[in-house]
Design a protein around this motif. Structure first.
Motif, PDB file in Angstrom:
ATOM      1  N   TRP A  91       0.875  -1.173   0.000  1.00 38.92           N
ATOM      2  CA  TRP A  91       0.000   0.000   0.000  1.00 38.92           C
ATOM      3  C   TRP A  91       0.910   1.219   0.000  1.00 38.92           C
ATOM      4  N   GLY A  95      -5.590  -2.908  -0.159  1.00 36.07           N
ATOM      5  CA  GLY A  95      -6.937  -2.348  -0.060  1.00 36.07           C
ATOM      6  C   GLY A  95      -7.717  -2.701  -1.310  1.00 36.07           C
ATOM      7  N   ALA A  96      -8.876  -2.052  -1.460  1.00 28.64           N
ATOM      8  CA  ALA A  96      -9.702  -2.319  -2.641  1.00 28.64           C
ATOM      9  C   ALA A  96      -9.171  -1.539  -3.851  1.00 28.64           C
ATOM     10  N   MET A 150     -15.460  -5.615   4.147  1.00 25.24           N
ATOM     11  CA  MET A 150     -15.179  -4.255   3.693  1.00 25.24           C
ATOM     12  C   MET A 150     -16.442  -3.633   3.085  1.00 25.24           C
ATOM     13  N   ARG A 156     -12.985   8.040  -4.575  1.00 24.08           N
ATOM     14  CA  ARG A 156     -11.666   8.663  -4.502  1.00 24.08           C
ATOM     15  C   ARG A 156     -11.811  10.170  -4.612  1.00 24.08           C
ATOM     16  N   HIS A 191     -11.323   9.093   5.554  1.00 19.87           N
ATOM     17  CA  HIS A 191     -11.077   7.892   4.733  1.00 19.87           C
ATOM     18  C   HIS A 191     -11.227   6.608   5.562  1.00 19.87           C
ATOM     19  N   THR A 230      -9.605  -1.698   5.607  1.00 17.58           N
ATOM     20  CA  THR A 230      -9.285  -3.090   5.267  1.00 17.58           C
ATOM     21  C   THR A 230      -9.385  -3.924   6.534  1.00 17.58           C
TER      22      THR A 230
HETATM   23  C1  GLV Z   1      -9.552   2.224   0.426  1.00 15.96           C
HETATM   24  O1  GLV Z   1      -9.762   3.308   0.008  1.00 15.96           O
HETATM   25  C2  GLV Z   1      -9.220   1.105  -0.378  1.00 15.96           C
HETATM   26  O2  GLV Z   1      -8.996   1.280  -1.582  1.00 15.96           O
HETATM   27  O3  GLV Z   1      -9.171  -0.001   0.142  1.00 15.96           O
END
Ligand code: GLV
Length: 309
Positions: free
Chosen positions: A46, A66-67, A91, A224, A272, A277
């Motif tokens: 990350w 993360g996602a 999530m 985002r 955020h 996660t």
């Molecule tokens: C958070 O913003 C993610 O992408 O996991």
């Protein structure tokens, strides 16, 4: 197989501990270890700096912790290494809770009571809309967006969706496509954006987008920050006192102390956290994918690199 872990989350140590436990027969390195970066084949990352990625010349697979994958695709040394990202039920369940909390906060006018409480004022009751009378437009219907949309629909809200490209699907949700953005926005009382950061979504929520929305409405951005033109939003709110925004993501994070958003009463800020996660399920997911890769020697990328998500 040599694995590198690099993470900027506040719980990075807890994450590493859980990974080490699960991947027990494999060594997981961090940049604090003595390692030759050209021997790394798997990266769990990350916000990895580009100068490190550049040295991973034998990388075979990348996991996003993360996602989102924008933190990888934006690196100039990233070529076409397959990417696996977290697709996790916990999530998206958290994301749904967050969206619901922001919808209800707006729908039930809870902020007004909060403000009144500070002044010890017993407010007269206020009319609040029923779920069936509100239309919620969900922008971005991927793994998370679709789940959020379906579950809100189960709560009796009218749900419409917006997608960039047509794909035949079995869905009870009415979908608007690219050139019907105006209709989509004009029909929505609340717009929830779960868009990824791509070239196409950059500043999509700008002056002209906001103008198409109802004057009295709520914008929730949990995708985002790059998709929102922040100056246009401030100007729009200054002209439309009944327009509200709930923002979890920003162009610059953490949101700078001097940013105008902090003092705007129509804007709710969360740092955020809409879908953090989930360490245990993320680690299980990554291990499952890692094993598939290790046994078969290859893996299909979960990310369409040319689409940017
Ligand atoms: C958070 O913003 C993610 O992408 O996991």
């Amino acid at each position: 197989m040599n694995i590198l872990y690099y993470c900027t989350f506040s719980n990075q140590n807890e994450f590493l501990k859980a990974l080490k436990k699960k991947f027990k027969s494999h060594k997981i390195y961090t940049l604090n270890d003595k390692i030759e970066l050209d021997k790394i084949e798997v990266a769990l990352i990350w916000n990895l700096p580009d100068k490190i990625l550049k040295k991973l010349i034998n990388l075979k697979i990348v996991f996003s912790l993360g996602a989102g994958v924008d933190h990888i695709l934006k690196l100039s040394s990233y070529k076409n290494t397959p990417i696996i990202r977290i697709q996790d039920q916990n999530m998206r369940a958290r994301m749904l809770n967050h969206v619901l909390s922001q919808i209800l906060n707006y729908q039930l006018k809870l902020n007004e009571y909060h403000i009144a409480q500070d002044k010890k004022i017993w407010l007269e009751e206020r009319y609040t809309a029923l779920n069936k009378d509100l239309t919620i437009g969900v922008l971005g219907l991927g793994y998370i967006g679709n789940f959020v949309a379906q579950n809100l629909k189960n709560l009796d809200y009218n749900i419409i969706g917006y997608k960039n490209s047509y794909k035949k699907r079995n869905s009870s949700i009415r979908i608007y496509y690219k050139n019907s953005l105006r209709n989509f926005l004009q029909s929505s009382d609340i717009v929830v954006s779960i868009l990824p950061a791509t070239n196409e979504t950059k500043d999509l929520i700008n002056k002209s987008f906001l103008k198409k929305m109802k004057k009295k409405s709520l914008l929730i951005n949990i995708g985002r920050g790059s998709s929102l033109n922040e100056i246009d939003l401030l100007q729009h709110i200054s002209k439309n006192p009944n327009f509200f925004a709930s923002l979890d993501v920003f162009k610059k994070e953490p949101l700078p102390k001097k940013h105008e958003f902090w003092k705007n009463r129509n804007i709710t800020i969360t740092p955020h956290i809409a879908a953090i996660t989930d360490v245990d399920s993320a680690v299980d997911y990554m291990f499952f994918k890692f094993e598939q890769f290790r046994i078969k020697g290859k893996i299909k990328s979960e990310v369409k690199i040319k689409n940017g998500y």
